[in-house]
Scaffold this motif. Structure first.
Motif, PDB file in Angstrom:
ATOM      1  N   ILE A   1      74.130  59.425  36.581  1.00 20.61           N
ATOM      2  CA  ILE A   1      74.204  58.275  37.499  1.00 20.61           C
ATOM      3  C   ILE A   1      75.062  58.619  38.706  1.00 20.61           C
ATOM      4  O   ILE A   1      74.698  58.320  39.862  1.00 20.61           O
ATOM      5  CB  ILE A   1      74.760  57.035  36.769  1.00 20.61           C
ATOM      6  N   PHE A   2      76.187  59.257  38.468  1.00 18.90           N
ATOM      7  CA  PHE A   2      77.088  59.650  39.563  1.00 18.90           C
ATOM      8  C   PHE A   2      76.379  60.600  40.533  1.00 18.90           C
ATOM      9  O   PHE A   2      76.435  60.418  41.752  1.00 18.90           O
ATOM     10  CB  PHE A   2      78.337  60.322  38.994  1.00 18.90           C
ATOM     11  N   VAL A   3      75.695  61.608  39.979  1.00 22.12           N
ATOM     12  CA  VAL A   3      74.986  62.577  40.818  1.00 22.12           C
ATOM     13  C   VAL A   3      73.871  61.898  41.600  1.00 22.12           C
ATOM     14  O   VAL A   3      73.712  62.117  42.810  1.00 22.12           O
ATOM     15  CB  VAL A   3      74.420  63.729  39.963  1.00 22.12           C
ATOM     16  N   TYR A   4      73.088  61.048  40.926  1.00 24.97           N
ATOM     17  CA  TYR A   4      71.971  60.371  41.572  1.00 24.97           C
ATOM     18  C   TYR A   4      72.448  59.433  42.686  1.00 24.97           C
ATOM     19  O   TYR A   4      71.820  59.337  43.741  1.00 24.97           O
ATOM     20  CB  TYR A   4      71.171  59.585  40.534  1.00 24.97           C
ATOM     21  N   ARG A   5      73.535  58.727  42.445  1.00 28.75           N
ATOM     22  CA  ARG A   5      74.048  57.825  43.471  1.00 28.75           C
ATOM     23  C   ARG A   5      74.655  58.604  44.638  1.00 28.75           C
ATOM     24  O   ARG A   5      74.537  58.209  45.795  1.00 28.75           O
ATOM     25  CB  ARG A   5      75.078  56.855  42.873  1.00 28.75           C
ATOM     26  N   HIS A   6      75.277  59.728  44.322  1.00 25.76           N
ATOM     27  CA  HIS A   6      75.864  60.558  45.384  1.00 25.76           C
ATOM     28  C   HIS A   6      74.784  61.056  46.343  1.00 25.76           C
ATOM     29  O   HIS A   6      74.986  61.071  47.566  1.00 25.76           O
ATOM     30  CB  HIS A   6      76.608  61.741  44.766  1.00 25.76           C
TER      31      HIS A   6
ATOM     32  N   ASN B   1      71.852  59.656  46.659  1.00 30.13           N
ATOM     33  CA  ASN B   1      71.002  58.502  46.963  1.00 30.13           C
ATOM     34  C   ASN B   1      69.624  58.599  46.298  1.00 30.13           C
ATOM     35  O   ASN B   1      68.650  58.037  46.795  1.00 30.13           O
ATOM     36  CB  ASN B   1      70.838  58.325  48.487  1.00 30.13           C
ATOM     37  N   VAL B   2      69.545  59.317  45.186  1.00 28.41           N
ATOM     38  CA  VAL B   2      68.320  59.313  44.386  1.00 28.41           C
ATOM     39  C   VAL B   2      68.172  57.935  43.752  1.00 28.41           C
ATOM     40  O   VAL B   2      67.073  57.389  43.655  1.00 28.41           O
ATOM     41  CB  VAL B   2      68.363  60.412  43.299  1.00 28.41           C
TER      42      VAL B   2
ATOM     43  N   HIS C   1      73.836  51.868  47.533  1.00 30.54           N
ATOM     44  CA  HIS C   1      74.447  50.703  48.170  1.00 30.54           C
ATOM     45  C   HIS C   1      74.447  49.485  47.236  1.00 30.54           C
ATOM     46  O   HIS C   1      75.005  48.432  47.583  1.00 30.54           O
ATOM     47  CB  HIS C   1      73.693  50.347  49.461  1.00 30.54           C
ATOM     48  N   LEU C   2      73.819  49.643  46.066  1.00 26.12           N
ATOM     49  CA  LEU C   2      73.709  48.517  45.134  1.00 26.12           C
ATOM     50  C   LEU C   2      74.871  48.495  44.155  1.00 26.12           C
ATOM     51  O   LEU C   2      75.372  49.540  43.743  1.00 26.12           O
ATOM     52  CB  LEU C   2      72.395  48.601  44.352  1.00 26.12           C
ATOM     53  N   SER C   3      75.282  47.304  43.768  1.00 29.45           N
ATOM     54  CA  SER C   3      76.303  47.165  42.729  1.00 29.45           C
ATOM     55  C   SER C   3      75.662  47.433  41.377  1.00 29.45           C
ATOM     56  O   SER C   3      74.443  47.612  41.272  1.00 29.45           O
ATOM     57  CB  SER C   3      76.879  45.750  42.745  1.00 29.45           C
ATOM     58  N   PHE C   4      76.479  47.438  40.327  1.00 31.96           N
ATOM     59  CA  PHE C   4      75.948  47.690  38.979  1.00 31.96           C
ATOM     60  C   PHE C   4      74.904  46.648  38.614  1.00 31.96           C
ATOM     61  O   PHE C   4      73.812  46.980  38.142  1.00 31.96           O
ATOM     62  CB  PHE C   4      77.089  47.676  37.959  1.00 31.96           C
ATOM     63  N   LYS C   5      75.224  45.376  38.842  1.00 30.01           N
ATOM     64  CA  LYS C   5      74.303  44.291  38.508  1.00 30.01           C
ATOM     65  C   LYS C   5      73.028  44.381  39.334  1.00 30.01           C
ATOM     66  O   LYS C   5      71.911  44.185  38.824  1.00 30.01           O
ATOM     67  CB  LYS C   5      74.984  42.935  38.729  1.00 30.01           C
TER      68      LYS C   5
ATOM     69  N   THR D   1      62.176  55.524  38.386  1.00 30.71           N
ATOM     70  CA  THR D   1      62.194  56.592  37.383  1.00 30.71           C
ATOM     71  C   THR D   1      63.570  57.244  37.218  1.00 30.71           C
ATOM     72  O   THR D   1      63.893  57.683  36.097  1.00 30.71           O
ATOM     73  CB  THR D   1      61.137  57.675  37.689  1.00 30.71           C
ATOM     74  N   PRO D   2      64.398  57.330  38.270  1.00 26.72           N
ATOM     75  CA  PRO D   2      65.735  57.908  38.052  1.00 26.72           C
ATOM     76  C   PRO D   2      66.565  57.148  37.013  1.00 26.72           C
ATOM     77  O   PRO D   2      67.405  57.747  36.338  1.00 26.72           O
ATOM     78  CB  PRO D   2      66.387  57.821  39.438  1.00 26.72           C
ATOM     79  N   PHE D   3      66.317  55.847  36.874  1.00 28.55           N
ATOM     80  CA  PHE D   3      67.055  55.068  35.872  1.00 28.55           C
ATOM     81  C   PHE D   3      66.637  55.479  34.462  1.00 28.55           C
ATOM     82  O   PHE D   3      67.473  55.527  33.549  1.00 28.55           O
ATOM     83  CB  PHE D   3      66.812  53.568  36.088  1.00 28.55           C
ATOM     84  N   LEU D   4      65.348  55.786  34.280  1.00 33.43           N
ATOM     85  CA  LEU D   4      64.888  56.275  32.984  1.00 33.43           C
ATOM     86  C   LEU D   4      65.400  57.685  32.727  1.00 33.43           C
ATOM     87  O   LEU D   4      65.647  58.077  31.588  1.00 33.43           O
ATOM     88  CB  LEU D   4      63.358  56.250  32.924  1.00 33.43           C
TER      89      LEU D   4
END
Length: 236
Positions: free
Chosen positions: A121-126, A128-129, A133-137, A159-162
């Motif tokens: 998750i950290f890598v994907y957010r870094h 922008n995969v 800009h979105l919060s956890f919720k 798909t990145p969430f899966l």
């Protein structure tokens, strides 16, 4: 053309013969590796390393960072597993046997899953995969909305969430396999069920077929290892 066949072939229309042959070769070595694992043969690791090396290159070309991380880890764990499976543990030259997980093993597997998922998750957010800009919720809502939209384009956005789930579960499964814990097959089965449609959606049809075969082999592997474990239980 049949819609199913068209769905499978569409992503390859602009692919070179090299890309197609590379993915097919990686998939074949991956299938052979799991077949060896089912039979508890140490060749699971050298064949697996060839497959994962090829997939690292493929994932880099397709910008699939989560899958690239998975295959990099697979390569390292294959070296570790190769060592563990070949290690002699007593004077009679026995190797580590198939066994069930202890409470400590389960906690380690859960820890690997949680740490890996958070790291991805950290890598994907870094990069922008995942929308950074979105919060956890908001991220949870984004994933649910796109996965349940019924639209292929929207589904691909989520798909990145899966990937965070499959990466975590496969990391745990690989560690359990290296230590010959029968529960590794349970995790492979769960991860394969998610990965099959995921890879088809990503446009890697050969890999989707590979994971379909993985699922069958994982079920067979669990049955074979369970039989082996039952046959080697100490008798009173």
């Amino acid at each position: 053309m049949n819609p199913i066949i068209d769905f499978f072939l569409e992503p390859y229309k602009n692919s070179s013969f090299f890309d197609i042959a590379l993915e097919a070769t990686a998939a074949i070595f991956g299938i052979v590796s799991v077949w060896f694992a089912k039979r508890e043969k140490i060749w699971v690791y050298p064949t697996g390393i060839i497959s994962t090396f090829l997939y690292i290159f493929i994932c880099y070309r397709f910008v699939l960072y989560g899958d690239l991380i998975v295959n990099g880890y697979y390569t390292l764990m294959s070296v570790y597993g190769w060592y563990m499976w070949s290690k002699v543990i007593d004077a009679d030259k026995h190797h580590i046997p198939i066994s069930r997980t202890t409470k400590k093993d389960k906690l380690k597997a859960i820890g690997i899953f949680v740490f890996t998922s958070i790291f991805v998750i950290f890598v994907y957010r870094h990069y922008n995969v995942m929308p950074n800009h979105l919060s956890f919720k908001e991220s949870i809502s984004f994933a649910i909305d796109n996965l349940s939209s019924g639209n292929l384009v929207d589904f691909r956005k989520a798909t990145p969430f899966l990937d965070t789930f499959t990466t975590g579960i496969f990391f745990s499964a690989m560690w359990l396999m290296a230590n010959k814990k029968i529960e590794n097959w349970t995790l492979w089965i769960a991860g394969n069920i998610v990965s099959i449609p995921l890879y088809f959606v990503k446009g890697l049809g050969f890999t989707g077929i590979q994971y379909s075969i993985f699922l069958i082999l994982a079920i067979q592997g669990y049955i074979a290892w369970k039989k082996n474990l039952s046959n080697n239980l100490p008798t009173s």
